[in-house]
Design a protein around this motif. Structure first.
Motif, PDB file in Angstrom:
ATOM      1  N   ASP A 118       0.857  -1.196   0.000  1.00 59.74           N
ATOM      2  CA  ASP A 118       0.000   0.000   0.000  1.00 59.74           C
ATOM      3  C   ASP A 118       0.889   1.240   0.000  1.00 59.74           C
ATOM      4  O   ASP A 118       0.960   1.980   0.975  1.00 59.74           O
ATOM      5  CB  ASP A 118      -0.910  -0.026   1.231  1.00 59.74           C
ATOM      6  N   PRO A 119       1.590   1.501  -1.103  1.00 60.89           N
ATOM      7  CA  PRO A 119       2.596   2.575  -1.119  1.00 60.89           C
ATOM      8  C   PRO A 119       2.021   3.972  -0.914  1.00 60.89           C
ATOM      9  O   PRO A 119       2.745   4.879  -0.500  1.00 60.89           O
ATOM     10  CB  PRO A 119       3.243   2.428  -2.494  1.00 60.89           C
ATOM     11  N   GLU A 120       0.745   4.176  -1.234  1.00 57.12           N
ATOM     12  CA  GLU A 120       0.144   5.490  -1.085  1.00 57.12           C
ATOM     13  C   GLU A 120      -0.218   5.813   0.364  1.00 57.12           C
ATOM     14  O   GLU A 120      -0.484   6.966   0.701  1.00 57.12           O
ATOM     15  CB  GLU A 120      -1.134   5.585  -1.939  1.00 57.12           C
ATOM     16  N   ALA A 121      -0.249   4.798   1.219  1.00 58.47           N
ATOM     17  CA  ALA A 121      -0.726   4.981   2.595  1.00 58.47           C
ATOM     18  C   ALA A 121       0.290   5.743   3.437  1.00 58.47           C
ATOM     19  O   ALA A 121       1.507   5.694   3.200  1.00 58.47           O
ATOM     20  CB  ALA A 121      -1.018   3.635   3.233  1.00 58.47           C
ATOM     21  N   ARG A 122      -0.235   6.443   4.428  1.00 56.57           N
ATOM     22  CA  ARG A 122       0.560   7.074   5.471  1.00 56.57           C
ATOM     23  C   ARG A 122      -0.103   6.769   6.814  1.00 56.57           C
ATOM     24  O   ARG A 122      -1.338   6.742   6.916  1.00 56.57           O
ATOM     25  CB  ARG A 122       0.670   8.592   5.270  1.00 56.57           C
ATOM     26  N   TYR A 123       0.719   6.558   7.836  1.00 63.03           N
ATOM     27  CA  TYR A 123       0.214   6.106   9.130  1.00 63.03           C
ATOM     28  C   TYR A 123       0.745   6.978  10.262  1.00 63.03           C
ATOM     29  O   TYR A 123       1.839   7.546  10.161  1.00 63.03           O
ATOM     30  CB  TYR A 123       0.636   4.656   9.401  1.00 63.03           C
ATOM     31  N   LEU A 124      -0.009   7.046  11.341  1.00 63.45           N
ATOM     32  CA  LEU A 124       0.450   7.605  12.616  1.00 63.45           C
ATOM     33  C   LEU A 124       0.300   6.526  13.683  1.00 63.45           C
ATOM     34  O   LEU A 124      -0.641   5.738  13.644  1.00 63.45           O
ATOM     35  CB  LEU A 124      -0.389   8.817  13.026  1.00 63.45           C
ATOM     36  N   ALA A 125       1.205   6.502  14.641  1.00 66.38           N
ATOM     37  CA  ALA A 125       1.075   5.573  15.771  1.00 66.38           C
ATOM     38  C   ALA A 125       1.931   6.080  16.924  1.00 66.38           C
ATOM     39  O   ALA A 125       2.882   6.844  16.724  1.00 66.38           O
ATOM     40  CB  ALA A 125       1.512   4.161  15.379  1.00 66.38           C
ATOM     41  N   SER A 126       1.584   5.640  18.120  1.00 60.78           N
ATOM     42  CA  SER A 126       2.374   6.001  19.287  1.00 60.78           C
ATOM     43  C   SER A 126       3.516   5.016  19.519  1.00 60.78           C
ATOM     44  O   SER A 126       4.350   5.239  20.394  1.00 60.78           O
ATOM     45  CB  SER A 126       1.478   6.080  20.532  1.00 60.78           C
ATOM     46  N   ASP A 127       3.563   3.940  18.735  1.00 62.54           N
ATOM     47  CA  ASP A 127       4.568   2.893  18.930  1.00 62.54           C
ATOM     48  C   ASP A 127       4.736   2.174  17.599  1.00 62.54           C
ATOM     49  O   ASP A 127       3.744   1.820  16.945  1.00 62.54           O
ATOM     50  CB  ASP A 127       4.081   1.922  20.014  1.00 62.54           C
ATOM     51  N   ALA A 128       5.974   1.935  17.178  1.00 60.50           N
ATOM     52  CA  ALA A 128       6.224   1.240  15.912  1.00 60.50           C
ATOM     53  C   ALA A 128       5.611  -0.150  15.892  1.00 60.50           C
ATOM     54  O   ALA A 128       5.265  -0.673  14.832  1.00 60.50           O
ATOM     55  CB  ALA A 128       7.732   1.160  15.654  1.00 60.50           C
ATOM     56  N   MET A 129       5.452  -0.757  17.075  1.00 67.82           N
ATOM     57  CA  MET A 129       4.884  -2.094  17.130  1.00 67.82           C
ATOM     58  C   MET A 129       3.465  -2.125  16.582  1.00 67.82           C
ATOM     59  O   MET A 129       3.010  -3.142  16.052  1.00 67.82           O
ATOM     60  CB  MET A 129       4.912  -2.604  18.574  1.00 67.82           C
ATOM     61  N   ALA A 130       2.738  -0.992  16.680  1.00 69.48           N
ATOM     62  CA  ALA A 130       1.369  -0.930  16.165  1.00 69.48           C
ATOM     63  C   ALA A 130       1.330  -1.126  14.658  1.00 69.48           C
ATOM     64  O   ALA A 130       0.304  -1.539  14.107  1.00 69.48           O
ATOM     65  CB  ALA A 130       0.732   0.409  16.536  1.00 69.48           C
ATOM     66  N   LEU A 131       2.442  -0.847  13.980  1.00 68.01           N
ATOM     67  CA  LEU A 131       2.497  -0.932  12.521  1.00 68.01           C
ATOM     68  C   LEU A 131       3.278  -2.150  12.037  1.00 68.01           C
ATOM     69  O   LEU A 131       3.570  -2.270  10.845  1.00 68.01           O
ATOM     70  CB  LEU A 131       3.114   0.345  11.946  1.00 68.01           C
ATOM     71  N   ALA A 132       3.623  -3.067  12.951  1.00 67.86           N
ATOM     72  CA  ALA A 132       4.367  -4.264  12.576  1.00 67.86           C
ATOM     73  C   ALA A 132       3.580  -5.051  11.531  1.00 67.86           C
ATOM     74  O   ALA A 132       2.389  -5.299  11.675  1.00 67.86           O
ATOM     75  CB  ALA A 132       4.624  -5.128  13.808  1.00 67.86           C
ATOM     76  N   GLY A 133       4.263  -5.415  10.449  1.00 68.97           N
ATOM     77  CA  GLY A 133       3.604  -6.149   9.377  1.00 68.97           C
ATOM     78  C   GLY A 133       2.880  -5.259   8.391  1.00 68.97           C
ATOM     79  O   GLY A 133       2.431  -5.729   7.346  1.00 68.97           O
ATOM     80  N   VAL A 134       2.743  -3.969   8.694  1.00 72.79           N
ATOM     81  CA  VAL A 134       2.075  -3.014   7.809  1.00 72.79           C
ATOM     82  C   VAL A 134       3.126  -2.202   7.048  1.00 72.79           C
ATOM     83  O   VAL A 134       3.080  -2.072   5.836  1.00 72.79           O
ATOM     84  CB  VAL A 134       1.136  -2.086   8.602  1.00 72.79           C
ATOM     85  N   THR A 135       4.077  -1.645   7.801  1.00 74.73           N
ATOM     86  CA  THR A 135       5.223  -0.959   7.198  1.00 74.73           C
ATOM     87  C   THR A 135       6.390  -0.989   8.176  1.00 74.73           C
ATOM     88  O   THR A 135       6.185  -1.003   9.398  1.00 74.73           O
ATOM     89  CB  THR A 135       4.888   0.498   6.829  1.00 74.73           C
ATOM     90  N   ASP A 136       7.586  -1.019   7.635  1.00 80.04           N
ATOM     91  CA  ASP A 136       8.782  -0.908   8.466  1.00 80.04           C
ATOM     92  C   ASP A 136       9.518   0.398   8.197  1.00 80.04           C
ATOM     93  O   ASP A 136      10.625   0.609   8.677  1.00 80.04           O
ATOM     94  CB  ASP A 136       9.720  -2.097   8.260  1.00 80.04           C
ATOM     95  N   ARG A 137       8.882   1.298   7.444  1.00 81.01           N
ATOM     96  CA  ARG A 137       9.485   2.602   7.121  1.00 81.01           C
ATOM     97  C   ARG A 137       8.925   3.633   8.089  1.00 81.01           C
ATOM     98  O   ARG A 137       7.761   4.057   7.973  1.00 81.01           O
ATOM     99  CB  ARG A 137       9.194   2.970   5.672  1.00 81.01           C
ATOM    100  N   ILE A 138       9.740   4.023   9.060  1.00 76.35           N
ATOM    101  CA  ILE A 138       9.271   4.804  10.205  1.00 76.35           C
ATOM    102  C   ILE A 138      10.027   6.126  10.304  1.00 76.35           C
ATOM    103  O   ILE A 138      11.251   6.173  10.145  1.00 76.35           O
ATOM    104  CB  ILE A 138       9.460   4.005  11.522  1.00 76.35           C
ATOM    105  N   VAL A 139       9.279   7.187  10.591  1.00 74.98           N
ATOM    106  CA  VAL A 139       9.858   8.490  10.907  1.00 74.98           C
ATOM    107  C   VAL A 139       9.527   8.798  12.358  1.00 74.98           C
ATOM    108  O   VAL A 139       8.347   8.823  12.737  1.00 74.98           O
ATOM    109  CB  VAL A 139       9.292   9.604  10.005  1.00 74.98           C
ATOM    110  N   TYR A 140      10.553   9.020  13.177  1.00 76.73           N
ATOM    111  CA  TYR A 140      10.327   9.374  14.579  1.00 76.73           C
ATOM    112  C   TYR A 140      10.171  10.885  14.687  1.00 76.73           C
ATOM    113  O   TYR A 140      11.120  11.637  14.454  1.00 76.73           O
ATOM    114  CB  TYR A 140      11.478   8.863  15.455  1.00 76.73           C
TER     115      TYR A 140
END
Length: 613
Positions: A186-208
């Motif tokens: 899902d290259p067009e998607a963008r995500y917010l989360a309070s913890d990278a673990m919430a996005l495990a398996g969804v994306t590993d490209r993270i901006v802190y």
């Protein structure tokens, strides 16, 4: 503490939001909810049950959208109730979730009420939602930048507007928030989360995101603005990092609870934490550590909860082995009292998550007093604590799901013992022979811990008796006193039995008045220089009819008898004995909680990552 997940996507994002909440359940929460932009309107589902029930609810309600936010709430303002659960709406136009505490919410609430806004909750969060609505002029990103300038306190927020489909805006100040960049599926998607673990398996490209950042998420793109001292904002670039937050680390496997799993993972966690340590060198703690260690005359440790007890144990090591004066402060108290700063102090923070609000605030306070040398012992390499400190030692406990800390504690102790040896080496208080002996003992820790874990069946028998009690005393002496404190904390946290810990020598100065046949007294009894003194303290308990439960080294000559129960530890472990002796105390708390039928992994009123003051 609370958990945030948000996203914009070309596909239905609700399953990703709910899955993210499930991966954040370990933090602790008492309500949860999802809000989406669907058919030109805002829709939401909220629950005071578990995320699994919320999932069933959104499926039954047909909640589906490419734009949404979700939240797990740990109550601060207002009781755990559906009307206080996030997301909060403002006039059917703004949807918002929030972690943290807004300190000027009363002032803002009065202002907004005067302008006709009606509040449906007791939360400070609803104030932000109405403020966004009141200031909105057609551009949500611009609006949030103006809103955060009005907020006092700590926050991480995610918000979207009915009038701007496929757009979510986030902001952080004092609470963690990350941006996820869409991956191949899902290259067009963008995500917010309070913890990278919430996005495990969804994306590993993270901006802190950094303190004061506001982020704009749209399909296939994002912008970040940095807040300046004058409350203006300037565009900024933040690096995209590849973060492998494996969700499999949080799978329960054959264990009854995560806490039990994590207790039994301690041999591996210690081995991983010590991996690559071939010898003692200051550079274990980062480039420039030798220079820093040469420039300091004392150590100040700042921490909360279980981490405070690991620091209290380290004080004994640092003063006896490295010969360096050490003080240990509860982080939530330190910044609010007058203290005497010394620029030749090494400020050491300890935190499992690296996001503990009180410890971060105490660190900043110490730096403001002129103490610029900082080091953290932390389990999360990408955390705010690591980024804020000059030096760091990253423990490798792995994901710890149970709220009551176990493997994070013992790996903290391992890191702190390495720090002790490194400081001792620089200060010339450690011979090569002593260094070799300590390293040999550390490498043997995983095997020694396996032997301690084999005592579990004996501890289970004790737990059956403890489950019928409502109070308990824990005793320790010297560097095992903090271990007694940690044992009492574990019992309190998950079994809800009132437990207190004391230095055994303090019994006759007050606590002995509590001792009866109904008051179990747990004692940590290593074969050290204080053993004979400790035996005298045990006699004081027996003379008053108290019932003793003693974890004793094999050669202590303490034998079971009437009112005296003994579990023998496999071996005496010298200075590293606290790492072994805490494990049966963890097992005792765990099996007592199981016997009482409490929620072991999610004890009432508690959260895993405490990101509010």
């Amino acid at each position: 503490m609370c958990g945030i997940v948000g996203a914009v996507s070309t596909r239905n994002i609700v399953p990703v939001l709910v899955q993210g909440l499930q991966r954040l359940e370990y933090r602790g929460y008492d309500s949860c909810g999802v809000a989406v932009h669907q058919d030109g309107e805002l829709r939401r589902s909220r629950s005071t049950a578990r995320v699994a029930e919320l999932q069933a609810q959104v499926e039954a309600d047909g909640v589906a959208s490419g734009t949404g936010i979700a939240h797990t709430r740990w109550a601060t303002h207002g009781a755990p109730a559906v009307h206080n659960a996030h997301p909060h709406f403002s006039r059917g136009k703004i949807a918002l979730v929030h972690n943290g505490i807004i300190e000027n919410h009363d002032e803002l609430r009065d202002e907004l009420k005067a302008k006709g806004y009606v509040f449906e909750s007791q939360t400070d969060t609803e104030v932000i939602a109405h403020l966004v609505h009141q200031l909105y002029e057609g551009d949500l990103f611009d609006t949030v930048q103006r809103v955060v300038a009005r907020l006092q306190g700590a926050y991480a927020i995610a918000v979207f507007c009915r009038d701007e489909p496929h757009r979510v805006v986030g902001a952080r100040h004092g609470s963690p928030l990350i941006l996820g960049v869409g991956a191949d599926a899902d290259p067009e998607a963008r995500y917010l989360a309070s913890d990278a673990m919430a996005l495990a398996g969804v994306t590993d490209r993270i901006v802190y995101l950094e303190e004061g950042d506001v982020v704009d998420l749209q399909l296939g793109k994002h912008w970040i603005s940095e807040r300046l001292a004058d409350d203006s904002f300037v565009p900024v670039l933040r690096d995209v990092k590849i973060v492998h937050a494996h969700s499999g680390a949080a799978e329960l496997g054959p264990y009854r609870h995560y806490m039990q799993k994590e207790i039994f993972e301690q041999p591996r966690a210690i081995a991983d934490t010590l991996e690559g340590v071939e010898g003692i060198t200051p550079e274990l703690f980062g480039d420039g550590a030798y220079r820093v260690f040469r420039e300091i005359d004392r150590v100040l440790i700042l921490a909360c909860g279980t981490s405070y007890y690991s620091g209290s144990t380290a004080k004994y090591w640092l003063e006896s082995i490295a010969k360096i004066p050490t003080s240990v402060e509860i982080a939530s108290e330190y910044r609010y009292r007058d203290s005497v700063p010394d620029p030749r102090t090494l400020v050491v923070t300890i935190s499992q998550s690296g996001e503990t609000a009180d410890t971060l605030a105490a660190l900043k306070h110490a730096r403001s007093l002129g103490m610029r040398h900082t080091l953290t012992i932390c389990n999360v390499a990408t955390s705010a604590m690591v980024r804020e400190c000059e030096l760091a030692y990253i423990t490798r406990a792995g994901v710890e799901v149970g709220v009551a800390s176990t493997k994070a504690f013992t790996t903290q102790l391992a890191g702190l013992f390495l720090l002790t040896l490194a400081l001792a080496q620089v200060r010339g208080t450690l011979t090569r022979e002593q260094e070799a002996e300590h390293l040999k003992a550390m490498r043997h820790l995983p095997v020694a811990l396996q032997s301690v874990l084999a005592l579990e069946p004996q501890v289970v028998a004790w737990a059956e008796a403890f489950a019928r009690k409502e109070n308990a005393l824990f005793l320790g002496r010297g560097l095992h006193y903090p271990i007694a404190l940690e044992g009492a904390l574990k019992l309190k946290e998950i079994s809800y039995i009132h437990a207190e810990a004391y230095p055994a020598g303090e019994l006759k100065h007050g606590p002995l008045a509590l001792v009866t046949a109904e008051m179990p007294v747990v004692t940590v009894a290593p074969n050290d220089a204080l053993l004979e003194k400790l035996k005298s303290n045990l006699q004081e308990v027996r003379a008053r009819g108290g019932e003793l439960f003693v974890f004793a080294d094999s050669d202590t000559r303490i034998d079971s008898g009437e009112g005296l129960h003994v579990i023998r530890m496999p071996e005496h472990y010298g200075a590293l004995s606290p790492i072994l002796h805490v494990v049966p105390l963890q097992l005792l708390a765990y099996h007592t909680a199981c016997a009482r039928g409490t929620d072991v992994d999610k004890p009432r009123n508690l959260a895993k990552s405490v990101t509010v003051e």
